[in-house]
Design a protein around this motif. Structure first.
Motif, PDB file in Angstrom:
ATOM      1  N   GLY A   1      52.742  48.630  52.225  1.00 21.82           N
ATOM      2  CA  GLY A   1      51.680  47.627  52.218  1.00 21.82           C
ATOM      3  C   GLY A   1      52.218  46.216  52.063  1.00 21.82           C
ATOM      4  O   GLY A   1      51.739  45.282  52.718  1.00 21.82           O
ATOM      5  N   THR A   2      53.230  46.054  51.221  1.00 21.58           N
ATOM      6  CA  THR A   2      53.813  44.723  51.013  1.00 21.58           C
ATOM      7  C   THR A   2      54.474  44.209  52.288  1.00 21.58           C
ATOM      8  O   THR A   2      54.306  43.036  52.667  1.00 21.58           O
ATOM      9  N   LEU A   3      55.234  45.071  52.952  1.00 23.56           N
ATOM     10  CA  LEU A   3      55.891  44.654  54.194  1.00 23.56           C
ATOM     11  C   LEU A   3      54.864  44.295  55.265  1.00 23.56           C
ATOM     12  O   LEU A   3      55.041  43.333  56.024  1.00 23.56           O
ATOM     13  N   ALA A   4      53.780  45.074  55.335  1.00 25.07           N
ATOM     14  CA  ALA A   4      52.737  44.780  56.320  1.00 25.07           C
ATOM     15  C   ALA A   4      52.060  43.451  56.007  1.00 25.07           C
ATOM     16  O   ALA A   4      51.842  42.620  56.909  1.00 25.07           O
ATOM     17  N   MET A   5      51.747  43.214  54.751  1.00 24.98           N
ATOM     18  CA  MET A   5      51.101  41.940  54.384  1.00 24.98           C
ATOM     19  C   MET A   5      52.046  40.765  54.580  1.00 24.98           C
ATOM     20  O   MET A   5      51.605  39.651  54.895  1.00 24.98           O
ATOM     21  N   ALA A   6      53.359  41.011  54.414  1.00 21.44           N
ATOM     22  CA  ALA A   6      54.332  39.941  54.600  1.00 21.44           C
ATOM     23  C   ALA A   6      54.381  39.449  56.040  1.00 21.44           C
ATOM     24  O   ALA A   6      54.917  38.367  56.311  1.00 21.44           O
ATOM     25  N   SER A   7      53.821  40.233  56.969  1.00 24.22           N
ATOM     26  CA  SER A   7      53.837  39.819  58.375  1.00 24.22           C
ATOM     27  C   SER A   7      53.031  38.553  58.610  1.00 24.22           C
ATOM     28  O   SER A   7      53.177  37.915  59.648  1.00 24.22           O
ATOM     29  N   VAL A   8      52.185  38.166  57.649  1.00 26.39           N
ATOM     30  CA  VAL A   8      51.444  36.910  57.802  1.00 26.39           C
ATOM     31  C   VAL A   8      52.409  35.736  57.899  1.00 26.39           C
ATOM     32  O   VAL A   8      52.094  34.700  58.510  1.00 26.39           O
ATOM     33  N   SER A   9      53.602  35.890  57.337  1.00 25.90           N
ATOM     34  CA  SER A   9      54.594  34.813  57.403  1.00 25.90           C
ATOM     35  C   SER A   9      55.093  34.567  58.818  1.00 25.90           C
ATOM     36  O   SER A   9      55.693  33.522  59.105  1.00 25.90           O
ATOM     37  N   SER A  10      54.834  35.516  59.719  1.00 28.65           N
ATOM     38  CA  SER A  10      55.254  35.339  61.114  1.00 28.65           C
ATOM     39  C   SER A  10      54.502  34.190  61.785  1.00 28.65           C
ATOM     40  O   SER A  10      54.937  33.691  62.827  1.00 28.65           O
ATOM     41  N   LEU A  11      53.378  33.777  61.194  1.00 28.06           N
ATOM     42  CA  LEU A  11      52.644  32.643  61.740  1.00 28.06           C
ATOM     43  C   LEU A  11      53.432  31.345  61.587  1.00 28.06           C
ATOM     44  O   LEU A  11      53.228  30.393  62.339  1.00 28.06           O
ATOM     45  N   ALA A  12      54.334  31.344  60.595  1.00 29.86           N
ATOM     46  CA  ALA A  12      55.122  30.138  60.349  1.00 29.86           C
ATOM     47  C   ALA A  12      56.591  30.303  60.712  1.00 29.86           C
ATOM     48  O   ALA A  12      57.249  29.328  61.077  1.00 29.86           O
ATOM     49  N   PHE A  13      57.116  31.532  60.620  1.00 28.06           N
ATOM     50  CA  PHE A  13      58.537  31.775  60.865  1.00 28.06           C
ATOM     51  C   PHE A  13      58.704  32.845  61.932  1.00 28.06           C
ATOM     52  O   PHE A  13      58.233  33.969  61.764  1.00 28.06           O
ATOM     53  N   TYR A  14      59.392  32.510  63.009  1.00 30.18           N
ATOM     54  CA  TYR A  14      59.538  33.432  64.138  1.00 30.18           C
ATOM     55  C   TYR A  14      60.185  34.747  63.720  1.00 30.18           C
ATOM     56  O   TYR A  14      59.733  35.823  64.114  1.00 30.18           O
ATOM     57  N   TYR A  15      61.243  34.685  62.917  1.00 29.45           N
ATOM     58  CA  TYR A  15      61.982  35.896  62.583  1.00 29.45           C
ATOM     59  C   TYR A  15      61.189  36.836  61.675  1.00 29.45           C
ATOM     60  O   TYR A  15      61.540  38.003  61.533  1.00 29.45           O
ATOM     61  N   ALA A  16      60.117  36.340  61.090  1.00 23.03           N
ATOM     62  CA  ALA A  16      59.256  37.201  60.267  1.00 23.03           C
ATOM     63  C   ALA A  16      58.436  38.151  61.128  1.00 23.03           C
ATOM     64  O   ALA A  16      57.755  39.034  60.598  1.00 23.03           O
ATOM     65  N   ASN A  17      58.520  37.997  62.459  1.00 20.58           N
ATOM     66  CA  ASN A  17      57.830  38.935  63.352  1.00 20.58           C
ATOM     67  C   ASN A  17      58.308  40.365  63.143  1.00 20.58           C
ATOM     68  O   ASN A  17      57.603  41.313  63.489  1.00 20.58           O
ATOM     69  N   ALA A  18      59.511  40.533  62.572  1.00 20.96           N
ATOM     70  CA  ALA A  18      60.034  41.878  62.315  1.00 20.96           C
ATOM     71  C   ALA A  18      59.150  42.647  61.345  1.00 20.96           C
ATOM     72  O   ALA A  18      59.120  43.887  61.355  1.00 20.96           O
ATOM     73  N   PHE A  19      58.411  41.925  60.496  1.00 25.34           N
ATOM     74  CA  PHE A  19      57.522  42.591  59.546  1.00 25.34           C
ATOM     75  C   PHE A  19      56.365  43.306  60.251  1.00 25.34           C
ATOM     76  O   PHE A  19      55.807  44.263  59.709  1.00 25.34           O
ATOM     77  N   LEU A  20      56.010  42.839  61.442  1.00 23.07           N
ATOM     78  CA  LEU A  20      54.860  43.425  62.149  1.00 23.07           C
ATOM     79  C   LEU A  20      55.089  44.895  62.493  1.00 23.07           C
ATOM     80  O   LEU A  20      54.314  45.759  62.053  1.00 23.07           O
ATOM     81  N   PRO A  21      56.113  45.248  63.275  1.00 21.67           N
ATOM     82  CA  PRO A  21      56.300  46.663  63.601  1.00 21.67           C
ATOM     83  C   PRO A  21      56.711  47.501  62.401  1.00 21.67           C
ATOM     84  O   PRO A  21      56.259  48.646  62.246  1.00 21.67           O
ATOM     85  N   VAL A  22      57.556  46.951  61.534  1.00 17.56           N
ATOM     86  CA  VAL A  22      58.022  47.717  60.374  1.00 17.56           C
ATOM     87  C   VAL A  22      56.873  48.005  59.418  1.00 17.56           C
ATOM     88  O   VAL A  22      56.658  49.153  58.999  1.00 17.56           O
ATOM     89  N   GLY A  23      56.122  46.963  59.065  1.00 14.64           N
ATOM     90  CA  GLY A  23      54.993  47.149  58.156  1.00 14.64           C
ATOM     91  C   GLY A  23      53.917  48.038  58.735  1.00 14.64           C
ATOM     92  O   GLY A  23      53.327  48.866  58.035  1.00 14.64           O
ATOM     93  N   ARG A  24      53.666  47.889  60.044  1.00 12.47           N
ATOM     94  CA  ARG A  24      52.635  48.702  60.692  1.00 12.47           C
ATOM     95  C   ARG A  24      53.003  50.183  60.666  1.00 12.47           C
ATOM     96  O   ARG A  24      52.213  51.036  60.237  1.00 12.47           O
ATOM     97  N   VAL A  25      54.199  50.514  61.138  1.00 14.52           N
ATOM     98  CA  VAL A  25      54.585  51.929  61.240  1.00 14.52           C
ATOM     99  C   VAL A  25      54.717  52.565  59.859  1.00 14.52           C
ATOM    100  O   VAL A  25      54.272  53.698  59.647  1.00 14.52           O
TER     101      VAL A  25
END
Length: 225
Positions: free
Chosen positions: A179-203
């Motif tokens: 859950g924490t990794l998935a919620m951390a994906s919100v940081s991808s709105l500001a930092f490109y490399y935080a996009n990694a949280f999207l697939p990892v947190g989702r799966v």
């Protein structure tokens, strides 16, 4: 009535839903990659790509886009069933706010899928601005919005039902991490490399729903013997 008694009073088919629904949630999502990969004639343009490239992709691959959207909707429909299955226990535990979070996550992916379908229909004649708006809206709805809300549901459910001892420590902590990794994906709105949280947190969150469903199912079976 406590959360544990609510779940334990469920009928056998209801309890099996707690295993089958999250399994469908994960399986349908994982099927998107190989199925769409077999149907498309080129890679999906990344967000921020020129509108002309996006329009060309959607114009040339309407079947792939429609199939992907269908699988995504099936996936989150299964998740909504899982949320509905846990909803009585969550309400009994004083967390009535959590099921709506799960349903909002589902709605975000449905919106994303519908927008993709609309883009596939309109792409051949739509303006560049319309293509960009539809593509970006679909991306954010099915990405950050869906994943952050999923993570919040998973984290909150692990916390609440873990406290009710429906889950053991491993399941509870798995939910906290996923859950924490998935919620951390919100940081991808500001930092490109935080996009990694999207697939990892989702799966990871998807896998957690399967684990949680199996754990509860086994505990209910053992209690009712």
């Amino acid at each position: 009535m406590t959360a544990r008694s609510v779940v334990r009073s469920a009928t056998s088919p209801d309890v099996r839903t707690g295993v089958l629904a999250p399994t469908g949630f994960l399986a349908a999502y994982l099927a998107v990659g190989p199925v769409s990969g077999a149907l498309v004639d080129r890679p999906l343009p990344l967000p921020g790509s020129p509108a002309s490239e996006v329009a060309a992709f959607y114009s040339a691959n309407p079947i792939a886009v429609g199939t992907t959207a269908g699988l995504q909707i099936i996936s989150v429909a299964c998740f909504a069933m899982f949320v509905a299955w846990l909803a009585p226990a969550l309400r009994a535990a004083g967390a009535a706010w959590l099921p709506p979070v799960g349903y909002l996550s589902t709605a975000a992916m449905v919106v994303s899928s519908v927008l993709s379908g609309i883009l596939a229909v309109l792409a051949p004649s739509a303006s560049d601005s319309a293509v960009t708006v539809l593509r970006q809206s679909s991306f954010y709805a099915g990405g950050v919005a869906n994943v952050v809300l999923l993570g919040l549901f998973v984290f909150g459910t692990a916390l609440v039902l873990g406290r009710e001892r429906l889950f053991g420590k491993p399941t509870r902590w798995f939910g906290f991490v996923a859950g924490t990794l998935a919620m951390a994906s919100v940081s991808s709105l500001a930092f490109y490399y935080a996009n990694a949280f999207l697939p990892v947190g989702r799966v990871l969150s998807m896998v957690w729903t399967v684990v949680a469903g199996v754990v509860v199912y086994l505990r209910v079976r053992a209690a009712n013997r």
